[in-house]
Scaffold this motif. Structure first.
Motif, PDB file in Angstrom:
ATOM      1  N   CYS A 185       0.861  -1.179   0.000  1.00  0.00           N
ATOM      2  CA  CYS A 185       0.000   0.000   0.000  1.00  0.00           C
ATOM      3  C   CYS A 185       0.900   1.233   0.000  1.00  0.00           C
ATOM      4  O   CYS A 185       2.117   1.106   0.062  1.00  0.00           O
ATOM      5  CB  CYS A 185      -0.922   0.006   1.227  1.00  0.00           C
ATOM      6  SG  CYS A 185      -2.364   1.078   0.992  1.00  0.00           S
ATOM      7  N   PHE A 186       0.287   2.416  -0.072  1.00  0.00           N
ATOM      8  CA  PHE A 186       1.101   3.629  -0.126  1.00  0.00           C
ATOM      9  C   PHE A 186       0.918   4.549   1.078  1.00  0.00           C
ATOM     10  O   PHE A 186       1.636   5.538   1.199  1.00  0.00           O
ATOM     11  CB  PHE A 186       0.822   4.396  -1.427  1.00  0.00           C
ATOM     12  CG  PHE A 186       1.449   3.737  -2.617  1.00  0.00           C
ATOM     13  CD1 PHE A 186       2.810   3.873  -2.860  1.00  0.00           C
ATOM     14  CD2 PHE A 186       0.698   2.950  -3.470  1.00  0.00           C
ATOM     15  CE1 PHE A 186       3.411   3.240  -3.942  1.00  0.00           C
ATOM     16  CE2 PHE A 186       1.280   2.315  -4.554  1.00  0.00           C
ATOM     17  CZ  PHE A 186       2.643   2.459  -4.787  1.00  0.00           C
ATOM     18  N   CYS A 187      -0.032   4.222   1.972  1.00  0.00           N
ATOM     19  CA  CYS A 187      -0.351   5.202   3.029  1.00  0.00           C
ATOM     20  C   CYS A 187       0.816   5.501   3.971  1.00  0.00           C
ATOM     21  O   CYS A 187       0.903   6.595   4.515  1.00  0.00           O
ATOM     22  CB  CYS A 187      -1.596   4.777   3.809  1.00  0.00           C
ATOM     23  SG  CYS A 187      -1.615   3.057   4.278  1.00  0.00           S
ATOM     24  N   CYS A 225      -3.869   6.133   0.482  1.00  0.00           N
ATOM     25  CA  CYS A 225      -3.348   4.854  -0.008  1.00  0.00           C
ATOM     26  C   CYS A 225      -2.975   4.852  -1.490  1.00  0.00           C
ATOM     27  O   CYS A 225      -2.966   3.784  -2.123  1.00  0.00           O
ATOM     28  CB  CYS A 225      -4.346   3.748   0.315  1.00  0.00           C
ATOM     29  SG  CYS A 225      -4.644   3.577   2.089  1.00  0.00           S
ATOM     30  N   SER A 249      -3.342  -3.964   0.345  1.00  0.00           N
ATOM     31  CA  SER A 249      -4.336  -3.577   1.353  1.00  0.00           C
ATOM     32  C   SER A 249      -5.061  -2.288   1.028  1.00  0.00           C
ATOM     33  O   SER A 249      -5.799  -1.765   1.849  1.00  0.00           O
ATOM     34  CB  SER A 249      -3.649  -3.425   2.712  1.00  0.00           C
ATOM     35  OG  SER A 249      -2.716  -2.363   2.677  1.00  0.00           O
TER      36      SER A 249
HETATM   37 ZN    ZN Z   1      -3.097   2.073   2.831  1.00  0.00          ZN
END
Ligand code: ZN
Ligand code: PBG
Length: 328
Positions: free
Chosen positions: A117-119, A127, A164
């Motif tokens: 994910c990116f968050c 995200c 996710s």
């Molecule tokens: Zn995320």
């Protein structure tokens, strides 16, 4: 005439023979939070017993896990730098790529899974890449980046990838990306049915991933929706997911059962940070028997239909399972 259920509950051996669900250390995946540096092992106030660790400490932690019979970890990264797209997540020398290489080198037999994910990597904490007009995550641009991130993880030697972010089409995009790069044997465990939940609060302290504005309701699911919860998982199966997931677990036992009955794939549940911390804090306050409540909770996930449990309780539960085994 009435039925004597109690006849089977008197002898402990018979009680075990007729037991319908059972926990095993083979069911558990243990989450690890890695950051740069060395010798770092910082406990997080909102999650007693959970630490941000430098890579060397995470490698050592795997020795402890193995001694408890635990052989699967899921990694979350806390990067040194964040930007609008989350570049560090797509870099060969990012924290996760380095952590996977180090853990696989020291513990080749361990199953190393990465959360995809990116968050944790974006400066806005969402995200994926933002659409400036909608002020929410741009689904399709984020798909390209997810595929790129997956290939970086695969190259570093990861055993399974767990996306996710709840982007539509993410399983198809990641599967194509992995296959095109030659990683046809890297499985995908999808966070297929993931709700927009307040139970993630303590995790966002540990992972330093709270969104800087707004919330995640434009991509994570509405907790009110049951039909849609089933559709989300079934769709990920059709896109090529190898394992499905329901997250959170405790308030969603009905969904675990529903998804179980709509797929033949293995099913994981994520016993999330808020669920863990509630038991920890209740134990501190002296209002519950922590160990018994923990085991009853984990067993409930199995009974509801989960095959795999991602849980911060894994070490404590494993220690208890060994103790019970020794006593028999
Ligand atoms: Zn995320
Ligand atoms: C990243 C991610 C989150 C969790 C797992 N992966 C946080 C979120 O969606 O905000 C939560 C795990 C937990 O609460 O233990 N998308």
């Amino acid at each position: 005439m009435f039925t004597r259920f109690r006849r089977r509950r008197i002898h402990p051996v018979l009680r075990n023979l007729v037991e319908e669900s059972r926990l095993s250390t083979d069911d558990f995946i243990y989450p690890l939070f890695v950051r740069s540096g060395s010798g770092i092992r910082d406990e997080v106030a909102s999650m007693p017993g959970v630490y941000q660790m430098s890579i060397d400490e995470a490698v050592k932690e795997c020795d402890t896990l193995k001694s408890l019979g635990l052989h699967a970890v899921i990694l979350f990264g806390i990067p040194d730098t964040k930007d609008s797209v989350g570049s560090e997540a797509m870099c060969e020398h990012g924290i996760i790529a380095e952590a996977v290489r180090a853990i696989k080198k020291a513990h080749p037999e361990m199953l190393v899974i990465t959360d995809l994910c990116f968050c944790e990597y974006t400066d806005h904490g969402h995200c994926g890449v933002l659409d400036p007009v909608l002020e929410t995550v741009d689904n399709d641009i984020t798909l390209d980046n997810l595929a790129r991130q997956a290939v970086v993880h695969a190259r570093s030697g990861v055993d399974m990838i767990a996306p996710s972010g709840m982007m539509d089409g993410m399983i198809q995009a990641i599967r194509h990306g992995l296959d095109a790069a030659g990683y046809v044997n890297t499985p995908i465990m999808s966070y297929s049915t993931k709700f927009a939940s307040a139970y993630y609060g303590p995790f966002r302290d540990v992972a330093e991933s709270a969104p800087s504005f707004g919330d995640r309701r434009s991509y994570q699911m509405n907790p009110a929706n049951r039909r849609e919860a089933i559709a989300e998982s079934v769709t990920d199966e059709a896109e090529g997911a190898d394992i499905l997931m329901v997250k959170p677990a405790l308030a969603y036992m009905d969904i675990i059962r529903d998804v179980r009955e709509h797929t033949t794939l293995p099913l994981a549940v994520y016993n999330v940070s808020g669920e863990y911390s509630m038991l920890k804090m209740a134990a501190r306050a002296g209002v519950i028997d922590y160990e018994r409540v923990m085991m009853e909770t984990l067993l409930g996930f199995k009974r509801a239909g989960a095959d795999i449990i991602i849980t911060y309780h894994a070490k404590e539960a494993a220690a208890l399972l060994h103790k019970e085994y020794d006593q028999q």
